[in-house]
Write a protein that holds these residues in place. Structure first.
Motif, PDB file in Angstrom:
ATOM      1  N   UNK A  59       0.873  -1.168   0.000  1.00  0.00           N
ATOM      2  CA  UNK A  59       0.000   0.000   0.000  1.00  0.00           C
ATOM      3  C   UNK A  59       0.910   1.218   0.000  1.00  0.00           C
ATOM      4  N   UNK A  60       0.816   2.020  -1.067  1.00  0.00           N
ATOM      5  CA  UNK A  60       1.625   3.236  -1.177  1.00  0.00           C
ATOM      6  C   UNK A  60       0.778   4.384  -0.653  1.00  0.00           C
ATOM      7  N   UNK A  61       1.288   5.044   0.394  1.00  0.00           N
ATOM      8  CA  UNK A  61       0.519   6.026   1.136  1.00  0.00           C
ATOM      9  C   UNK A  61       1.022   7.432   0.862  1.00  0.00           C
ATOM     10  N   UNK A  62       0.104   8.291   0.439  1.00  0.00           N
ATOM     11  CA  UNK A  62       0.392   9.709   0.282  1.00  0.00           C
ATOM     12  C   UNK A  62      -0.212  10.482   1.439  1.00  0.00           C
ATOM     13  N   UNK A  63      -0.301  11.800   1.264  1.00  0.00           N
ATOM     14  CA  UNK A  63      -0.888  12.645   2.309  1.00  0.00           C
ATOM     15  C   UNK A  63      -2.379  12.380   2.423  1.00  0.00           C
ATOM     16  N   UNK A  64      -2.905  12.541   3.620  1.00  0.00           N
ATOM     17  CA  UNK A  64      -4.331  12.383   3.906  1.00  0.00           C
ATOM     18  C   UNK A  64      -4.865  10.995   3.570  1.00  0.00           C
ATOM     19  N   UNK A  65      -4.064   9.977   3.839  1.00  0.00           N
ATOM     20  CA  UNK A  65      -4.522   8.606   3.643  1.00  0.00           C
ATOM     21  C   UNK A  65      -5.607   8.322   4.672  1.00  0.00           C
ATOM     22  N   UNK A  66      -6.591   7.541   4.296  1.00  0.00           N
ATOM     23  CA  UNK A  66      -7.714   7.321   5.194  1.00  0.00           C
ATOM     24  C   UNK A  66      -7.938   5.876   5.557  1.00  0.00           C
ATOM     25  N   UNK A  67      -9.118   5.383   5.215  1.00  0.00           N
ATOM     26  CA  UNK A  67      -9.564   4.071   5.669  1.00  0.00           C
ATOM     27  C   UNK A  67      -8.741   2.922   5.093  1.00  0.00           C
ATOM     28  N   UNK A  68      -8.183   3.093   3.896  1.00  0.00           N
ATOM     29  CA  UNK A  68      -7.368   2.012   3.319  1.00  0.00           C
ATOM     30  C   UNK A  68      -6.131   1.768   4.176  1.00  0.00           C
ATOM     31  N   UNK A  69      -5.528   2.828   4.678  1.00  0.00           N
ATOM     32  CA  UNK A  69      -4.353   2.693   5.535  1.00  0.00           C
ATOM     33  C   UNK A  69      -4.724   1.964   6.827  1.00  0.00           C
ATOM     34  N   UNK A  70      -5.832   2.338   7.420  1.00  0.00           N
ATOM     35  CA  UNK A  70      -6.259   1.689   8.670  1.00  0.00           C
ATOM     36  C   UNK A  70      -6.556   0.203   8.447  1.00  0.00           C
ATOM     37  N   UNK A  71      -7.209  -0.108   7.342  1.00  0.00           N
ATOM     38  CA  UNK A  71      -7.533  -1.503   7.038  1.00  0.00           C
ATOM     39  C   UNK A  71      -6.255  -2.313   6.819  1.00  0.00           C
ATOM     40  N   UNK A  72      -5.277  -1.714   6.112  1.00  0.00           N
ATOM     41  CA  UNK A  72      -4.010  -2.408   5.859  1.00  0.00           C
ATOM     42  C   UNK A  72      -3.274  -2.688   7.163  1.00  0.00           C
TER      43      UNK A  72
END
Length: 92
Positions: A59-72
């Motif tokens: 998962x490549x994360x930029x600024x203001x990452x949301x629910x995808x980051x939490x799920x990962x």
């Protein structure tokens, strides 16, 4: 009428630095447009996914990452990369 329709599947490269790996982008990327980053993945043999699942490698994360980051993070099997980390991996 002389029209021929050919159904050609988009062939992904079998070999590349990202071959066999799956990617998803979330948040705002600063150095690349998302479309450029996604094209880079496919050009180097990787595959794009549309959501976070156990099949996702990165998962490549930029600024203001949301629910995808939490799920990962909850899954625990997804490697989370910054945009810079992704560029290093893609260009290695």
């Amino acid at each position: 009428a002389g029209v021929q329709l050919n159904n050609q599947k988009k062939q992904s490269q079998a070999e590349g630095t990202l071959s066999g790996k799956t990617f998803l982008f979330t948040g705002t990327l600063n150095k690349l447009k998302r479309s450029e980053a996604e094209e880079m993945v496919e050009a180097k043999g990787g595959k794009l996914l549309s959501g976070v699942s156990s099949k996702l490698n990165f998962l490549v994360v930029g600024e203001d990452a949301g629910s995808k980051l939490e799920k990962a993070k909850k899954l625990g099997t997804v490697q989370i990369l910054s945009e810079d980390d992704f560029l290093k991996l893609a260009n290695s």
